[in-house]
Design a protein around this motif. Structure first.
Motif, mmCIF file in Angstrom:
data_model
loop_
_atom_site.group_PDB
_atom_site.id
_atom_site.type_symbol
_atom_site.label_atom_id
_atom_site.label_comp_id
_atom_site.label_asym_id
_atom_site.label_seq_id
_atom_site.Cartn_x
_atom_site.Cartn_y
_atom_site.Cartn_z
ATOM 1 N N ALA A 48 0.824 -1.215 0.000
ATOM 2 C CA ALA A 48 0.000 0.000 0.000
ATOM 3 C C ALA A 48 0.854 1.258 0.000
ATOM 4 O O ALA A 48 0.431 2.300 -0.504
ATOM 5 N N ALA A 49 2.061 1.176 0.563
ATOM 6 C CA ALA A 49 2.959 2.331 0.565
ATOM 7 C C ALA A 49 3.720 2.460 -0.749
ATOM 8 O O ALA A 49 3.910 3.576 -1.266
ATOM 9 N N ILE A 50 4.171 1.338 -1.295
ATOM 10 C CA ILE A 50 5.043 1.377 -2.474
ATOM 11 C C ILE A 50 4.276 1.695 -3.761
ATOM 12 O O ILE A 50 4.762 2.461 -4.606
ATOM 13 N N LEU A 51 3.091 1.128 -3.942
ATOM 14 C CA LEU A 51 2.394 1.273 -5.221
ATOM 15 C C LEU A 51 2.134 2.727 -5.600
ATOM 16 O O LEU A 51 2.478 3.153 -6.719
ATOM 17 N N PRO A 52 1.548 3.541 -4.723
ATOM 18 C CA PRO A 52 1.367 4.951 -5.118
ATOM 19 C C PRO A 52 2.693 5.679 -5.290
ATOM 20 O O PRO A 52 2.808 6.560 -6.150
ATOM 21 N N ALA A 53 3.703 5.302 -4.491
ATOM 22 C CA ALA A 53 5.014 5.938 -4.636
ATOM 23 C C ALA A 53 5.625 5.610 -5.996
ATOM 24 O O ALA A 53 6.233 6.478 -6.649
ATOM 25 N N LEU A 54 5.479 4.361 -6.443
ATOM 26 C CA LEU A 54 5.975 3.973 -7.765
ATOM 27 C C LEU A 54 5.267 4.750 -8.870
ATOM 28 O O LEU A 54 5.901 5.231 -9.821
ATOM 29 N N MET A 55 3.957 4.879 -8.745
ATOM 30 C CA MET A 55 3.186 5.598 -9.759
ATOM 31 C C MET A 55 3.606 7.070 -9.825
ATOM 32 O O MET A 55 3.792 7.630 -10.912
ATOM 33 N N LEU A 56 3.774 7.675 -8.648
ATOM 34 C CA LEU A 56 4.172 9.082 -8.622
ATOM 35 C C LEU A 56 5.568 9.260 -9.204
ATOM 36 O O LEU A 56 5.823 10.206 -9.962
ATOM 37 N N GLN A 57 6.491 8.370 -8.836
ATOM 38 C CA GLN A 57 7.850 8.497 -9.352
ATOM 39 C C GLN A 57 7.886 8.290 -10.861
ATOM 40 O O GLN A 57 8.666 8.935 -11.569
ATOM 41 N N PHE A 58 7.038 7.413 -11.371
ATOM 42 C CA PHE A 58 7.001 7.146 -12.810
ATOM 43 C C PHE A 58 6.572 8.370 -13.608
ATOM 44 O O PHE A 58 7.060 8.592 -14.731
ATOM 45 N N ILE A 59 5.662 9.182 -13.039
ATOM 46 C CA ILE A 59 5.144 10.323 -13.801
ATOM 47 C C ILE A 59 5.892 11.621 -13.508
ATOM 48 O O ILE A 59 5.566 12.659 -14.070
ATOM 49 N N LEU A 60 6.901 11.573 -12.628
ATOM 50 C CA LEU A 60 7.673 12.780 -12.357
ATOM 51 C C LEU A 60 8.411 13.225 -13.615
ATOM 52 O O LEU A 60 8.971 12.411 -14.346
ATOM 53 N N PRO A 61 8.432 14.528 -13.862
ATOM 54 C CA PRO A 61 9.221 15.005 -15.015
ATOM 55 C C PRO A 61 10.709 14.837 -14.762
ATOM 56 O O PRO A 61 11.153 14.733 -13.615
ATOM 57 N N GLN A 62 11.474 14.817 -15.829
ATOM 58 C CA GLN A 62 12.918 14.691 -15.721
ATOM 59 C C GLN A 62 13.535 16.027 -15.290
ATOM 60 O O GLN A 62 12.901 17.072 -15.360
ATOM 61 N N GLY A 63 14.767 15.964 -14.842
ATOM 62 C CA GLY A 63 15.490 17.185 -14.514
ATOM 63 C C GLY A 63 15.148 17.721 -13.138
ATOM 64 O O GLY A 63 14.561 17.036 -12.288
ATOM 65 N N TRP A 64 15.506 18.984 -12.929
ATOM 66 C CA TRP A 64 15.363 19.586 -11.610
ATOM 67 C C TRP A 64 13.911 19.773 -11.191
ATOM 68 O O TRP A 64 13.609 19.779 -10.003
#
Length: 312
Positions: A68-84
């Motif tokens: 329950a902790a990892i799944l939303p974190a994975l989804m959020l990290q996947f859609i983060l833009p590149q760079g700063w």
């Protein structure tokens, strides 16, 4: 994307803001969200039956909560833009999972009345951060309890989340907080949780092995007595009841030239724990203030290492 830079952003935000009360009242906190899920699993899955069954249900709880902790974190990290921009957004998302400012505030709330000679007020404040009976603590006992909490939670609440966030980004820091929250809720050796919380407790021991030792090293490097801190840590840490808490506590004891741990009272039970830096004197109010200063220097040093890794 630099996970080290992301964690540096998260630490900077937390150091400046903490987790504001108005925000907590409005949405709560990710740890309290995890706590509700752990409580539901404890209520529904912990039958207190045969040991093997309870251990198995505890393992199921670990998988459910970490998932329950990892799944939303994975989804959020996947859609983060590149760079700063991604680093900044990721730092904001990781910010709630670091407790640098709140830890300082809780220990400072003990140091202030203790330094003014208000032992009753210091006892009330220290009761918020330790489990031992505050009514039996003198000024040295209050100082010792607060310093031990500061040392141990420097690892659990700050360095360990930063470490796992640096290793694996948002999923890493989220998974760590899930494990640590489970340990604090069900990882106790009580009749109810001795078996059900065993997997959570052992997993918490495992994920804190490296961060606890890193925290002790940071205390030593940030102190005016690095050699003494390292000597006490190397000699005494392994005698602590915890495989991990002894490292930052022993390093702090050596850095400040005081003794920590030792016998303590939990209600009607006396825990006869060995001393860390046994030949040194008990801490006093001034040592608690010095411990907070050491904690701040250690955070600056840790932030410097994160910055260096981000640049590399």
């Amino acid at each position: 994307m630099s996970f080290a830079a992301m964690m540096l952003v998260a630490l900077a935000i937390d150091a400046c803001l903490g987790w504001p009360d108005w925000l907590y009242r409005r949405i709560g906190h990710p740890v309290t969200w995890l706590g509700r899920l752990i409580g539901i699993c404890d209520h529904r899955l912990n039958r207190q039956g045969p040991a093997v069954a309870d251990i198995a249900m505890g393992a199921v709880t670990v998988v459910l909560v970490i998932g329950a902790a990892i799944l939303p974190a994975l989804m959020l990290q996947f859609i983060l833009p590149q760079g700063w921009l991604g680093v900044l957004i990721g730092g904001v998302l990781a910010w709630p999972l670091i407790a640098a400012r709140s830890l300082h505030s809780h220990v400072a709330a003990v140091a202030q009345p203790l330094g003014q000679g208000d032992l009753s007020g210091a006892r009330r404040a220290v009761a918020m951060i330790v489990g031992r009976d505050p009514a039996r603590l003198d000024a040295a006992g209050v100082s010792r309890a607060a310093l031990e909490s500061l040392a141990e939670n420097s690892s659990d609440g700050v360095i360990a989340p930063l470490f796992w966030g640096m290793v694996a980004g948002l999923p890493g820091i989220a998974a760590y907080k899930a494990v640590n929250t489970m340990d604090s809720m069900i990882g106790h050796r009580t009749p109810r949780h001795e078996n059900f919380g065993k997997v959570a407790a052992r997993l918490d021991d495992l994920v804190n092995l490296i961060p606890a030792r890193l925290t002790g090293l940071l205390f030593a490097l940030a102190s005016a007595r690095p050699k003494a801190a390292l000597q006490v840590m190397r000699r005494d840490a392994r005698h602590h009841r915890s495989p991990n808490a002894g490292w930052p506590e022993a390093a702090m004891a050596g850095a400040l030239g005081i003794r920590l741990s030792g016998p303590r009272s939990y209600g009607d039970r006396i825990a006869d724990e060995p001393w860390l830096n046994a030949d040194a004197p008990d801490p006093g109010p001034a040592d608690l203030t010095r411990g907070l200063a050491l904690y701040r220097r250690s955070l600056f040093l840790g932030a410097g290492f994160l910055g260096l890794l981000a640049c590399l």
